[in-house]
Scaffold this motif. Structure first.
Motif, PDB file in Angstrom:
ATOM      1  N   ARG A 186       0.824  -1.209   0.000  1.00 55.35           N
ATOM      2  CA  ARG A 186       0.000   0.000   0.000  1.00 55.35           C
ATOM      3  C   ARG A 186       0.860   1.262   0.000  1.00 55.35           C
ATOM      4  NH1 ARG A 186      -5.316  -1.144  -1.318  1.00 55.35           N
ATOM      5  NH2 ARG A 186      -6.144  -2.812   0.010  1.00 55.35           N
ATOM      6  N   SER A 187       2.083   1.153   0.557  1.00 54.99           N
ATOM      7  CA  SER A 187       2.974   2.316   0.634  1.00 54.99           C
ATOM      8  C   SER A 187       3.769   2.520  -0.646  1.00 54.99           C
ATOM      9  CB  SER A 187       3.945   2.153   1.810  1.00 54.99           C
ATOM     10  OG  SER A 187       3.228   2.011   3.026  1.00 54.99           O
ATOM     11  N   GLY A 188       3.605   1.646  -1.625  1.00 57.47           N
ATOM     12  CA  GLY A 188       4.297   1.811  -2.899  1.00 57.47           C
ATOM     13  C   GLY A 188       5.542   0.967  -3.051  1.00 57.47           C
ATOM     14  N   LEU A 189       5.830   0.075  -2.096  1.00 54.74           N
ATOM     15  CA  LEU A 189       6.999  -0.778  -2.208  1.00 54.74           C
ATOM     16  C   LEU A 189       6.710  -1.970  -3.113  1.00 54.74           C
ATOM     17  CD1 LEU A 189       8.166  -0.912   1.533  1.00 54.74           C
ATOM     18  CD2 LEU A 189       9.046   0.574  -0.284  1.00 54.74           C
ATOM     19  N   SER A 190       7.771  -2.532  -3.657  1.00 52.09           N
ATOM     20  CA  SER A 190       7.619  -3.765  -4.418  1.00 52.09           C
ATOM     21  C   SER A 190       7.411  -4.928  -3.451  1.00 52.09           C
ATOM     22  CB  SER A 190       8.853  -4.009  -5.285  1.00 52.09           C
ATOM     23  OG  SER A 190       9.999  -4.196  -4.457  1.00 52.09           O
ATOM     24  N   PHE A 191       7.050  -6.087  -4.018  1.00 55.91           N
ATOM     25  CA  PHE A 191       6.821  -7.240  -3.156  1.00 55.91           C
ATOM     26  C   PHE A 191       8.109  -7.666  -2.457  1.00 55.91           C
ATOM     27  CE2 PHE A 191       6.981 -11.859  -2.588  1.00 55.91           C
ATOM     28  CZ  PHE A 191       5.926 -12.031  -1.707  1.00 55.91           C
ATOM     29  N   ASP A 192       9.228  -7.643  -3.175  1.00 56.43           N
ATOM     30  CA  ASP A 192      10.491  -8.053  -2.565  1.00 56.43           C
ATOM     31  C   ASP A 192      10.875  -7.134  -1.415  1.00 56.43           C
ATOM     32  OD1 ASP A 192      10.413  -9.907  -4.524  1.00 56.43           O
ATOM     33  OD2 ASP A 192      12.256  -9.296  -5.546  1.00 56.43           O
ATOM     34  N   ARG A 193      10.700  -5.841  -1.580  1.00 55.26           N
ATOM     35  CA  ARG A 193      11.041  -4.897  -0.522  1.00 55.26           C
ATOM     36  C   ARG A 193      10.094  -5.031   0.665  1.00 55.26           C
ATOM     37  NH1 ARG A 193      15.372  -3.150   0.649  1.00 55.26           N
ATOM     38  NH2 ARG A 193      14.417  -1.298   1.626  1.00 55.26           N
ATOM     39  N   ALA A 194       8.815  -5.230   0.393  1.00 50.14           N
ATOM     40  CA  ALA A 194       7.849  -5.400   1.490  1.00 50.14           C
ATOM     41  C   ALA A 194       8.111  -6.710   2.231  1.00 50.14           C
ATOM     42  CB  ALA A 194       6.428  -5.374   0.935  1.00 50.14           C
ATOM     43  N   PHE A 195       8.463  -7.745   1.497  1.00 46.89           N
ATOM     44  CA  PHE A 195       8.780  -9.030   2.118  1.00 46.89           C
ATOM     45  C   PHE A 195      10.054  -8.925   2.953  1.00 46.89           C
ATOM     46  CE2 PHE A 195       9.919 -13.605   2.001  1.00 46.89           C
ATOM     47  CZ  PHE A 195       8.722 -14.119   2.463  1.00 46.89           C
ATOM     48  N   ALA A 196      11.048  -8.207   2.443  1.00 45.56           N
ATOM     49  CA  ALA A 196      12.286  -7.995   3.205  1.00 45.56           C
ATOM     50  C   ALA A 196      12.028  -7.160   4.449  1.00 45.56           C
ATOM     51  CB  ALA A 196      13.330  -7.319   2.319  1.00 45.56           C
ATOM     52  N   LEU A 197      11.040  -6.271   4.390  1.00 45.01           N
ATOM     53  CA  LEU A 197      10.690  -5.462   5.560  1.00 45.01           C
ATOM     54  C   LEU A 197      10.212  -6.353   6.706  1.00 45.01           C
ATOM     55  CD1 LEU A 197      10.381  -2.432   6.417  1.00 45.01           C
ATOM     56  CD2 LEU A 197       7.983  -2.636   5.767  1.00 45.01           C
ATOM     57  N   GLU A 212      15.363 -16.805   4.787  1.00 43.00           N
ATOM     58  CA  GLU A 212      16.160 -17.768   4.036  1.00 43.00           C
ATOM     59  C   GLU A 212      15.652 -17.901   2.603  1.00 43.00           C
ATOM     60  OE1 GLU A 212      19.111 -20.665   3.352  1.00 43.00           O
ATOM     61  OE2 GLU A 212      18.833 -19.104   4.872  1.00 43.00           O
ATOM     62  N   ALA A 213      14.317 -17.932   2.437  1.00 39.37           N
ATOM     63  CA  ALA A 213      13.755 -18.004   1.080  1.00 39.37           C
ATOM     64  C   ALA A 213      14.087 -16.745   0.283  1.00 39.37           C
ATOM     65  CB  ALA A 213      12.244 -18.206   1.162  1.00 39.37           C
ATOM     66  N   LEU A 214      13.997 -15.581   0.934  1.00 34.65           N
ATOM     67  CA  LEU A 214      14.328 -14.325   0.260  1.00 34.65           C
ATOM     68  C   LEU A 214      15.793 -14.293  -0.156  1.00 34.65           C
ATOM     69  CD1 LEU A 214      13.573 -11.422  -0.587  1.00 34.65           C
ATOM     70  CD2 LEU A 214      14.116 -10.710   1.756  1.00 34.65           C
ATOM     71  N   ARG A 215      16.670 -14.796   0.695  1.00 29.62           N
ATOM     72  CA  ARG A 215      18.098 -14.818   0.367  1.00 29.62           C
ATOM     73  C   ARG A 215      18.375 -15.703  -0.845  1.00 29.62           C
ATOM     74  NH1 ARG A 215      22.562 -17.879   1.279  1.00 29.62           N
ATOM     75  NH2 ARG A 215      21.263 -19.502   2.195  1.00 29.62           N
ATOM     76  N   LYS A 216      17.664 -16.834  -0.937  1.00 28.45           N
ATOM     77  CA  LYS A 216      17.901 -17.761  -2.041  1.00 28.45           C
ATOM     78  C   LYS A 216      17.517 -17.148  -3.374  1.00 28.45           C
ATOM     79  CE  LYS A 216      17.463 -22.115   0.513  1.00 28.45           C
ATOM     80  NZ  LYS A 216      16.672 -23.368   0.684  1.00 28.45           N
ATOM     81  N   TRP A 217      16.332 -16.512  -3.445  1.00 34.77           N
ATOM     82  CA  TRP A 217      15.964 -15.972  -4.763  1.00 34.77           C
ATOM     83  C   TRP A 217      16.649 -14.639  -5.048  1.00 34.77           C
ATOM     84  CZ3 TRP A 217      11.067 -15.157  -1.801  1.00 34.77           C
ATOM     85  CH2 TRP A 217      10.680 -13.824  -1.711  1.00 34.77           C
ATOM     86  N   SER A 218      17.105 -13.945  -4.005  1.00 33.16           N
ATOM     87  CA  SER A 218      17.861 -12.708  -4.249  1.00 33.16           C
ATOM     88  C   SER A 218      19.236 -13.005  -4.826  1.00 33.16           C
ATOM     89  CB  SER A 218      18.002 -11.919  -2.939  1.00 33.16           C
ATOM     90  OG  SER A 218      16.744 -11.522  -2.446  1.00 33.16           O
ATOM     91  N   LEU A 219      19.844 -14.117  -4.395  1.00 28.96           N
ATOM     92  CA  LEU A 219      21.153 -14.514  -4.916  1.00 28.96           C
ATOM     93  C   LEU A 219      21.055 -15.279  -6.224  1.00 28.96           C
ATOM     94  CD1 LEU A 219      22.907 -15.627  -1.603  1.00 28.96           C
ATOM     95  CD2 LEU A 219      23.189 -13.478  -2.836  1.00 28.96           C
ATOM     96  N   GLU A 225       9.309 -18.203  -7.414  1.00 22.35           N
ATOM     97  CA  GLU A 225       8.211 -19.166  -7.277  1.00 22.35           C
ATOM     98  C   GLU A 225       8.678 -20.441  -6.574  1.00 22.35           C
ATOM     99  OE1 GLU A 225       9.032 -17.596  -9.972  1.00 22.35           O
ATOM    100  OE2 GLU A 225       7.305 -16.298 -10.436  1.00 22.35           O
ATOM    101  N   GLU A 226       9.853 -20.925  -6.942  1.00 23.50           N
ATOM    102  CA  GLU A 226      10.369 -22.143  -6.305  1.00 23.50           C
ATOM    103  C   GLU A 226      10.669 -21.915  -4.830  1.00 23.50           C
ATOM    104  OE1 GLU A 226      13.753 -23.235  -8.542  1.00 23.50           O
ATOM    105  OE2 GLU A 226      12.619 -24.024 -10.248  1.00 23.50           O
ATOM    106  N   ALA A 227      11.224 -20.761  -4.495  1.00 21.88           N
ATOM    107  CA  ALA A 227      11.540 -20.475  -3.092  1.00 21.88           C
ATOM    108  C   ALA A 227      10.275 -20.368  -2.246  1.00 21.88           C
ATOM    109  CB  ALA A 227      12.350 -19.177  -3.002  1.00 21.88           C
ATOM    110  N   LEU A 228       9.240 -19.724  -2.777  1.00 24.11           N
ATOM    111  CA  LEU A 228       7.996 -19.590  -2.024  1.00 24.11           C
ATOM    112  C   LEU A 228       7.290 -20.930  -1.871  1.00 24.11           C
ATOM    113  CD1 LEU A 228       6.613 -16.236  -3.501  1.00 24.11           C
ATOM    114  CD2 LEU A 228       7.604 -16.608  -1.233  1.00 24.11           C
ATOM    115  N   ARG A 229       7.274 -21.733  -2.913  1.00 23.68           N
ATOM    116  CA  ARG A 229       6.651 -23.059  -2.813  1.00 23.68           C
ATOM    117  C   ARG A 229       7.435 -23.959  -1.855  1.00 23.68           C
ATOM    118  NH1 ARG A 229       5.455 -22.504  -8.682  1.00 23.68           N
ATOM    119  NH2 ARG A 229       3.193 -22.264  -8.878  1.00 23.68           N
TER     120      ARG A 229
END
Length: 315
Positions: A186-197, A212-219, A225-229
């Motif tokens: 709602r504040s205008g962040l992307s999903f990755d930034r909001a998830f990292a928050l 850990e899931a965020l780190r895997k797809w960020s690297l 999709e695979e990390a979230l599943r």
């Protein structure tokens, strides 16, 4: 003179025993330190951070820690048993599912699991035998066999208990994650930034798994999709699976995600509230067993005891 010699002999024996105990303690501390260093090199820091966030406490947590240590450096090599049970199919798949639901996929191996079962079976066998030997040889054999069986199956029960506790705690944690990510969107962040928050400002077990899931797809190790599943598979929760599929579908087709997460937060909290109310309602029924087995007989003896004594005196 003889008493003085006996006193000196006892003092020497005591000093020797203390020295042996201190040596064993130092060896155990040194071995523990080596295992921790090897663990950091073998499986990395995230695994030990996850072990520190176990939902279970007490004996169950100690059993899981033992299983993780045995997975790093097994005390007993049971490769033949592991291959035979894995070839049967059902045993290996059920173990893999139990380890996955407990959030220990990167920390527990089949060899470590078998080695931990042997260690606990031998320990419980010795403890039960020594306890029963105080009374009789038959009781020592019975308690020894019972302790060995209980120790053998204690690792599987600990994994199932950890999976159940993780599922129970997920209700409130999933609601927090959905609200924080929705607020970021709602504040205008992307999903990755909001998830990292959410991952940066919360320290729960679910937040650690999300980090850990965020780190895997960020690297770039896996896709988002695979990390979230994979994250959804580590929890025995249909709500989390639906949330993950909704997030993947919204990110793929560009539909609104904030409203979906807000409704998910409400649903997750309501489900968690219903589960807590169910556990509270079951508590009086569970209390009937100790009341009937321990308190009620004592109350009957206390009330009927004087009456029975009077009747025996009258006879």
């Amino acid at each position: 003179m003889e008493q003085l010699v006996i006193a000196h002999a006892l003092a020497c024996l005591g000093a020797a025993g203390a020295g042996c105990a201190a040596t064993v303690h130092l060896c155990m501390r040194s071995g523990e330190k080596k295992r921790r260093l090897q663990a950091k090199d073998a499986v990395g820091k995230p695994v030990f951070e996850r072990i520190g966030k176990l939902g279970c406490t007490g004996l169950t947590a100690r059993i899981i820690h033992l299983t993780v240590r045995e997975s790093i450096k097994p005390s007993f090599s049971l490769a033949a048993v592991s291959k035979r049970e894995s070839a049967q199919g059902a045993t290996g798949s059920s173990l893999e599912e139990a380890v996955l639901k407990a959030g220990l996929r990167d920390a527990v191996t089949r060899c470590g699991y078998d080695s931990a079962r042997v260690c606990l079976a031998l320990g419980c066998l010795c403890a039960g035998s020594m306890l029963g030997a105080v009374f009789s040889l038959e009781l020592a054999c019975l308690l020894g066999v019972g302790g060995a069986v209980a120790g053998w199956f204690s690792v599987r029960r600990a994994l199932r208990k950890e999976a159940q506790v993780r599922k129970e705690k997920l209700g409130s944690q999933l609601g927090e994650m959905a609200e924080v990510v929705a607020l970021g969107l709602r504040s205008g962040l992307s999903f990755d930034r909001a998830f990292a928050l959410y991952c940066d400002h919360f320290e729960s077990g679910f937040a650690l798994d999300c980090s850990e899931a965020l780190r895997k797809w960020s690297l770039g190790l896996v896709s988002r999709e695979e990390a979230l599943r994979s994250l959804a598979q580590t929890y025995d929760s249909a709500v989390l699976s639906r949330v993950v599929e909704s997030v993947i579908r919204s990110l793929r087709f560009g539909s609104s995600l904030a409203e979906t997460l807000e409704s998910t937060a409400v649903e997750s909290r309501s489900i968690h509230k219903a589960e807590v109310e169910e556990r509270v309602a079951k508590a009086p029924i569970k209390m009937l067993v100790p009341v009937g087995a321990l308190i009620l007989p004592a109350m009957l003896i206390f009330v009927l005891g004087p009456i029975m004594i009077d009747l025996m005196k009258g006879m």
